[in-house]
Write a protein that holds these residues in place. Structure first.
Motif, PDB file in Angstrom:
ATOM      1  N   TYR A   1      -7.957   5.771   1.289  1.00 29.66           N
ATOM      2  CA  TYR A   1      -9.250   5.119   1.027  1.00 29.66           C
ATOM      3  C   TYR A   1      -9.555   4.051   2.077  1.00 29.66           C
ATOM      4  O   TYR A   1     -10.477   3.265   1.902  1.00 29.66           O
ATOM      5  CB  TYR A   1      -9.240   4.457  -0.355  1.00 29.66           C
ATOM      6  CG  TYR A   1      -9.048   5.411  -1.513  1.00 29.66           C
ATOM      7  CD1 TYR A   1     -10.137   5.912  -2.216  1.00 29.66           C
ATOM      8  CD2 TYR A   1      -7.771   5.813  -1.911  1.00 29.66           C
ATOM      9  CE1 TYR A   1      -9.960   6.782  -3.288  1.00 29.66           C
ATOM     10  CE2 TYR A   1      -7.592   6.683  -2.972  1.00 29.66           C
ATOM     11  CZ  TYR A   1      -8.687   7.158  -3.657  1.00 29.66           C
ATOM     12  OH  TYR A   1      -8.511   8.029  -4.712  1.00 29.66           O
ATOM     13  N   ALA A   2      -8.779   3.987   3.146  1.00 32.63           N
ATOM     14  CA  ALA A   2      -8.877   2.873   4.090  1.00 32.63           C
ATOM     15  C   ALA A   2      -9.551   3.262   5.395  1.00 32.63           C
ATOM     16  O   ALA A   2      -9.472   4.408   5.845  1.00 32.63           O
ATOM     17  CB  ALA A   2      -7.476   2.313   4.387  1.00 32.63           C
ATOM     18  N   VAL A   3     -10.220   2.281   6.009  1.00 28.36           N
ATOM     19  CA  VAL A   3     -10.798   2.385   7.345  1.00 28.36           C
ATOM     20  C   VAL A   3     -10.288   1.183   8.142  1.00 28.36           C
ATOM     21  O   VAL A   3     -10.309   0.060   7.648  1.00 28.36           O
ATOM     22  CB  VAL A   3     -12.343   2.360   7.316  1.00 28.36           C
ATOM     23  CG1 VAL A   3     -12.915   2.489   8.719  1.00 28.36           C
ATOM     24  CG2 VAL A   3     -12.888   3.450   6.401  1.00 28.36           C
ATOM     25  N   VAL A   4      -9.819   1.419   9.366  1.00 29.95           N
ATOM     26  CA  VAL A   4      -9.391   0.317  10.234  1.00 29.95           C
ATOM     27  C   VAL A   4     -10.606  -0.148  11.027  1.00 29.95           C
ATOM     28  O   VAL A   4     -11.260   0.647  11.713  1.00 29.95           O
ATOM     29  CB  VAL A   4      -8.268   0.757  11.185  1.00 29.95           C
ATOM     30  CG1 VAL A   4      -7.831  -0.411  12.077  1.00 29.95           C
ATOM     31  CG2 VAL A   4      -7.076   1.292  10.393  1.00 29.95           C
TER      32      VAL A   4
ATOM     33  N   VAL B   1      -3.827   4.066  12.285  1.00 25.70           N
ATOM     34  CA  VAL B   1      -5.116   4.742  12.176  1.00 25.70           C
ATOM     35  C   VAL B   1      -4.936   6.177  11.698  1.00 25.70           C
ATOM     36  O   VAL B   1      -5.723   6.673  10.874  1.00 25.70           O
ATOM     37  CB  VAL B   1      -5.876   4.682  13.518  1.00 25.70           C
ATOM     38  CG1 VAL B   1      -7.145   5.535  13.462  1.00 25.70           C
ATOM     39  CG2 VAL B   1      -6.228   3.242  13.863  1.00 25.70           C
ATOM     40  N   ASN B   2      -3.914   6.850  12.173  1.00 26.84           N
ATOM     41  CA  ASN B   2      -3.654   8.215  11.723  1.00 26.84           C
ATOM     42  C   ASN B   2      -3.367   8.262  10.230  1.00 26.84           C
ATOM     43  O   ASN B   2      -3.786   9.189   9.530  1.00 26.84           O
ATOM     44  CB  ASN B   2      -2.483   8.821  12.495  1.00 26.84           C
ATOM     45  CG  ASN B   2      -2.854   9.171  13.921  1.00 26.84           C
ATOM     46  OD1 ASN B   2      -4.022   9.393  14.234  1.00 26.84           O
ATOM     47  ND2 ASN B   2      -1.862   9.206  14.801  1.00 26.84           N
ATOM     48  N   ARG B   3      -2.644   7.267   9.734  1.00 28.63           N
ATOM     49  CA  ARG B   3      -2.350   7.206   8.301  1.00 28.63           C
ATOM     50  C   ARG B   3      -3.618   6.946   7.487  1.00 28.63           C
ATOM     51  O   ARG B   3      -3.668   7.240   6.289  1.00 28.63           O
ATOM     52  CB  ARG B   3      -1.318   6.121   8.014  1.00 28.63           C
ATOM     53  CG  ARG B   3       0.060   6.427   8.582  1.00 28.63           C
ATOM     54  CD  ARG B   3       0.969   5.225   8.500  1.00 28.63           C
ATOM     55  NE  ARG B   3       1.325   4.910   7.135  1.00 28.63           N
ATOM     56  CZ  ARG B   3       1.923   3.779   6.766  1.00 28.63           C
ATOM     57  NH1 ARG B   3       2.194   2.851   7.675  1.00 28.63           N
ATOM     58  NH2 ARG B   3       2.227   3.565   5.512  1.00 28.63           N
ATOM     59  N   CYS B   4      -4.638   6.393   8.140  1.00 25.57           N
ATOM     60  CA  CYS B   4      -5.930   6.159   7.489  1.00 25.57           C
ATOM     61  C   CYS B   4      -6.915   7.285   7.796  1.00 25.57           C
ATOM     62  O   CYS B   4      -8.145   7.075   7.771  1.00 25.57           O
ATOM     63  CB  CYS B   4      -6.515   4.813   7.922  1.00 25.57           C
ATOM     64  SG  CYS B   4      -5.553   3.381   7.422  1.00 25.57           S
ATOM     65  N   GLY B   5      -6.422   8.451   8.094  1.00 20.56           N
ATOM     66  CA  GLY B   5      -7.278   9.601   8.318  1.00 20.56           C
ATOM     67  C   GLY B   5      -8.048   9.570   9.618  1.00 20.56           C
ATOM     68  O   GLY B   5      -9.058  10.284   9.762  1.00 20.56           O
ATOM     69  N   GLY B   6      -7.600   8.746  10.588  1.00 16.44           N
ATOM     70  CA  GLY B   6      -8.299   8.648  11.867  1.00 16.44           C
ATOM     71  C   GLY B   6      -9.561   7.835  11.812  1.00 16.44           C
ATOM     72  O   GLY B   6     -10.319   7.778  12.799  1.00 16.44           O
ATOM     73  N   ARG B   7      -9.831   7.158  10.700  1.00 15.60           N
ATOM     74  CA  ARG B   7     -11.075   6.394  10.537  1.00 15.60           C
ATOM     75  C   ARG B   7     -10.946   5.015  11.177  1.00 15.60           C
ATOM     76  O   ARG B   7     -10.080   4.225  10.786  1.00 15.60           O
ATOM     77  CB  ARG B   7     -11.419   6.253   9.047  1.00 15.60           C
ATOM     78  CG  ARG B   7     -11.763   7.574   8.373  1.00 15.60           C
ATOM     79  CD  ARG B   7     -12.054   7.386   6.889  1.00 15.60           C
ATOM     80  NE  ARG B   7     -10.855   6.986   6.164  1.00 15.60           N
ATOM     81  CZ  ARG B   7      -9.977   7.837   5.647  1.00 15.60           C
ATOM     82  NH1 ARG B   7     -10.154   9.140   5.784  1.00 15.60           N
ATOM     83  NH2 ARG B   7      -8.914   7.397   4.991  1.00 15.60           N
ATOM     84  N   CYS B   8     -11.809   4.724  12.158  1.00 11.85           N
ATOM     85  CA  CYS B   8     -11.785   3.418  12.809  1.00 11.85           C
ATOM     86  C   CYS B   8     -13.159   3.105  13.383  1.00 11.85           C
ATOM     87  O   CYS B   8     -13.929   4.008  13.745  1.00 11.85           O
ATOM     88  CB  CYS B   8     -10.718   3.363  13.906  1.00 11.85           C
ATOM     89  SG  CYS B   8     -11.006   4.523  15.252  1.00 11.85           S
TER      90      CYS B   8
ATOM     91  N   PHE C   1       0.840  -1.203   0.000  1.00 13.65           N
ATOM     92  CA  PHE C   1       0.000   0.000   0.000  1.00 13.65           C
ATOM     93  C   PHE C   1       0.869   1.244   0.000  1.00 13.65           C
ATOM     94  O   PHE C   1       1.740   1.392   0.833  1.00 13.65           O
ATOM     95  CB  PHE C   1      -0.870   0.042   1.260  1.00 13.65           C
ATOM     96  CG  PHE C   1      -2.069  -0.844   1.209  1.00 13.65           C
ATOM     97  CD1 PHE C   1      -2.221  -1.794   0.227  1.00 13.65           C
ATOM     98  CD2 PHE C   1      -3.048  -0.709   2.154  1.00 13.65           C
ATOM     99  CE1 PHE C   1      -3.325  -2.600   0.194  1.00 13.65           C
ATOM    100  CE2 PHE C   1      -4.165  -1.519   2.138  1.00 13.65           C
ATOM    101  CZ  PHE C   1      -4.302  -2.463   1.150  1.00 13.65           C
ATOM    102  N   SER C   2       0.587   2.143  -0.921  1.00 15.41           N
ATOM    103  CA  SER C   2       1.189   3.467  -0.844  1.00 15.41           C
ATOM    104  C   SER C   2       0.359   4.310   0.111  1.00 15.41           C
ATOM    105  O   SER C   2      -0.747   3.946   0.491  1.00 15.41           O
ATOM    106  CB  SER C   2       1.215   4.115  -2.234  1.00 15.41           C
ATOM    107  OG  SER C   2      -0.105   4.402  -2.651  1.00 15.41           O
ATOM    108  N   GLU C   3       0.894   5.459   0.464  1.00 15.47           N
ATOM    109  CA  GLU C   3       0.146   6.363   1.338  1.00 15.47           C
ATOM    110  C   GLU C   3      -1.161   6.801   0.681  1.00 15.47           C
ATOM    111  O   GLU C   3      -2.164   7.028   1.353  1.00 15.47           O
ATOM    112  CB  GLU C   3       1.002   7.583   1.680  1.00 15.47           C
ATOM    113  CG  GLU C   3       2.154   7.290   2.620  1.00 15.47           C
ATOM    114  CD  GLU C   3       1.690   6.833   3.993  1.00 15.47           C
ATOM    115  OE1 GLU C   3       0.652   7.312   4.460  1.00 15.47           O
ATOM    116  OE2 GLU C   3       2.377   5.978   4.591  1.00 15.47           O
ATOM    117  N   ASP C   4      -1.164   6.897  -0.639  1.00 13.59           N
ATOM    118  CA  ASP C   4      -2.376   7.287  -1.344  1.00 13.59           C
ATOM    119  C   ASP C   4      -3.495   6.277  -1.121  1.00 13.59           C
ATOM    120  O   ASP C   4      -4.658   6.645  -0.938  1.00 13.59           O
ATOM    121  CB  ASP C   4      -2.108   7.420  -2.849  1.00 13.59           C
ATOM    122  CG  ASP C   4      -1.303   8.658  -3.173  1.00 13.59           C
ATOM    123  OD1 ASP C   4      -1.229   9.545  -2.306  1.00 13.59           O
ATOM    124  OD2 ASP C   4      -0.748   8.737  -4.276  1.00 13.59           O
ATOM    125  N   ILE C   5      -3.159   4.988  -1.121  1.00  7.01           N
ATOM    126  CA  ILE C   5      -4.183   3.966  -0.955  1.00  7.01           C
ATOM    127  C   ILE C   5      -4.770   4.021   0.449  1.00  7.01           C
ATOM    128  O   ILE C   5      -5.971   3.806   0.638  1.00  7.01           O
ATOM    129  CB  ILE C   5      -3.589   2.575  -1.260  1.00  7.01           C
ATOM    130  CG1 ILE C   5      -3.280   2.479  -2.747  1.00  7.01           C
ATOM    131  CG2 ILE C   5      -4.534   1.457  -0.855  1.00  7.01           C
ATOM    132  CD1 ILE C   5      -2.626   1.201  -3.170  1.00  7.01           C
TER     133      ILE C   5
END
Length: 562
Positions: free
Chosen positions: A320-323, A351-358, A313-317
């Motif tokens: 689009y991610a949720v943990v 989680v921070n790399r995924c925009g805080g989405r969890c 996974f690149s940082e760009d991908i």
């Protein structure tokens, strides 16, 4: 008077975005940062637009072009000339293209796509705020059908919108001559067709995580049905990639449950069929990745899985991610998942790399709790997760993660769908036609690509650029791949010097177990082509692997003793 037709998906997003419009007018009078002029070979005056620009600029155009281009130009690689006198635009992209050869998947189309992508990327890197395209390739000298031009240009613009990370506003204008009403209508109808297709598609969501983490149970919870077989062992688990589509809370959702793609105990050859099926199930792109973890001590094994995911996974991908955590009942009473995450730095970083989405679910104990506002309720958590996915889609302006591999597979699926519709004696439902086409494309590509390393397929799925280019080229037109490498090295991400010595590089080869790093080189790519061609006529993937391995060995020996 110029009439504009705007792409609905191109509305300016929060913080800036891409605004695309179709107008009728003259390209040389546009007041923009850059305009695009096609050409053939090394001569910028070989097309009508080039001649028009020369009439306005004079001999300085040729001199400035030669100074910027040097001694030669490459197909599909634009030459940027700035500050030409007599033009309202700041710069001109001169793009060398191949004349149309009648093949919608041939080298001329691939060169055109690469050129469009390069121009858009260059606009971003240089901070341009506006660029103008003609119906590029549709002139008398290049002779592309206008329907092909409209489809290629608009699709590449959509893909650019989806993959773009810059927030700087960019206006992309397609200018059609005022007297060319046919081209104007073709562009507008193609635009409407693309928009309708995008609006009707479901959100494709991929679940990733190690075997036994609860992906299948989570999928059942999200769709509200027991569609996925759930296992309760860290050894067993999903053996094959499975996708299901259902309407959930007024949303059309397609969930793709993956095997343990990142489990270290599974061999790469075992994974290859599942990766190929995942690619066909996810085409043309993925709206959201759910990275699934258990609520438990974050051990070295979990860290190894995350490291392997992040390797591809690149940082760009991850944008689009949720943990998503499972086994939420293991949380201490009154604790929310955010506090659990804060107690582990590695989890917090992910989680921070995924925009805080969890979010958190429980595969067993929270199923019976249907209270709308109870945190320990799968019903509540599902609605919150769907809201997060909706918000993510809005923030991404409806864009999904895609790459050339996923787009290429989608085109093959669409062709297969058309063949099924024409050959079927009965009217099959669209969903059944789609499923049949996916299976046939997956099986065909699996056999054809048996000589390509599993790492290359993973790289193509998750966006490693060199691998995307390599694998896509072998899928779409393998017989032309070697010529493309020699003529257009950038298609494969290979330097010109390596491409020039491509025949010798065949000795490197790509057997059944070569690493992704090797495939990214020219020699690895060409070795993959050997494997692809050797696999022609194979009836099974194993047969294809054996044929390709034998072909690479024979080629190596012939070069060694020649």
């Amino acid at each position: 008077m110029e009439a504009a037709a705007q792409i609905p998906a191109g509305r300016t997003t929060r913080g800036g975005g891409v605004h695309v419009e179709i107008i009728q007018g003259t390209i040389e009078t546009q007041q923009v940062d850059a305009l695009v002029s096609p050409m053939i070979g090394y001569d910028p005056q070989t097309t009508g637009i080039g001649n028009t620009l020369h009439q306005r600029v004079g001999p300085q155009l040729t001199a400035a072009f030669k100074a910027a281009a040097g001694s030669e130009v490459m197909l599909g690689v634009p030459v940027l000339v700035e500050n030409l006198p007599g033009l309202p635009s700041h710069a001109v992209f001169f793009l060398s293209l191949c004349p149309w050869n009648g093949d919608p998947d041939g080298a001329p189309v691939e060169v055109l796509k690469m050129g469009i992508d390069s121009i858009l990327t260059s606009c971003d890197s240089r901070g341009f705020g506006s660029v103008v395209f003609p119906p590029i390739g549709a002139g008398l000298r290049l002779s592309f059908p206008i329907a092909v031009v409209a489809s290629v240009l608009l699709e590449r613009l959509y893909t650019f919108q989806q993959q773009r990370t810059s927030s700087r506003p960019l206006t992309v204008r397609i200018v059609i001559h005022p007297d060319d009403h046919v081209s104007s209508q073709v562009f507008k109808s193609t635009l409407e067709e693309i928009h309708q297709n995008r609006a009707q598609e479901s959100k494709r969501i991929v679940l990733l995580g190690k075997t036994g983490c609860g992906k299948s149970s989570l999928a059942n919870i999200i769709l509200g049905e027991d569609l996925f077989t759930a296992y309760h062992s860290s050894v067993s688990g999903t053996a094959t990639c499975q996708s299901e589509t259902r309407d959930v809370s007024d949303r059309k959702i397609t969930l793709v449950d993956t095997p343990g793609l990142f489990d270290t105990e599974r061999s790469e050859e075992d994974l290859k069929p599942e990766i190929m099926k995942c690619i066909t199930d996810c085409a043309p792109g993925i709206h959201t990745f759910l990275i699934v973890l258990k609520v438990e001590r974050f051990s070295e094994q979990e860290q190894a899985v995350i490291s392997r995911i992040c390797e591809y996974f690149s940082e760009d991908i991850l944008k689009y991610a949720v943990v998503v955590f499972t086994f939420g009942n293991e949380l201490p009473e009154g604790m929310k998942i955010e506090k659990f995450i804060r107690e582990n730095q590695k989890l917090s970083d992910l989680v921070n790399r995924c925009g805080g989405r969890c979010h958190v679910f429980d595969n067993k104990h929270w199923n019976n709790n249907t209270l709308q506002n109870d945190y320990r309720s799968n019903h509540f958590q599902r609605e919150e997760l769907l809201k997060t996915i909706d918000k993510l889609t809005v923030e991404r302006n409806g864009q999904y993660y895609t790459n050339d591999m996923l787009q290429a597979v989608e085109r093959e699926i669409q062709r297969e769908e058309e063949q099924i519709r024409q050959s079927s004696p009965e009217n099959l439902p669209p969903e059944e036609i789609r499923n049949q086409a996916r299976r046939q494309v997956a099986n065909r590509f699996l056999i054809e690509l048996a000589g390509v390393a599993t790492g290359a397929l993973l790289g193509a799925l998750f966006g490693i650029e060199a691998l995307v280019r390599a694998v896509t080229t072998m899928i779409i037109h393998p017989s032309q791949a070697i010529n493309l490498i020699k003529k257009v090295p950038a298609l494969m991400g290979a330097p010109a010097a390596a491409a020039a010595g491509g025949e010798a590089a065949l000795a490197v080869g790509v057997g059944a177990g070569v690493t992704a790093a090797v495939v990214a080189t020219t020699g690895g790519v060409l070795g993959g082509i050997i494997g692809h061609e050797a696999a022609q006529g194979a009836e099974t993937a194993q047969d294809a692997v054996e044929r390709s391995a034998k072909a690479v060995i024979e080629k190596r020996q012939s070069l060694r003793f020649s």
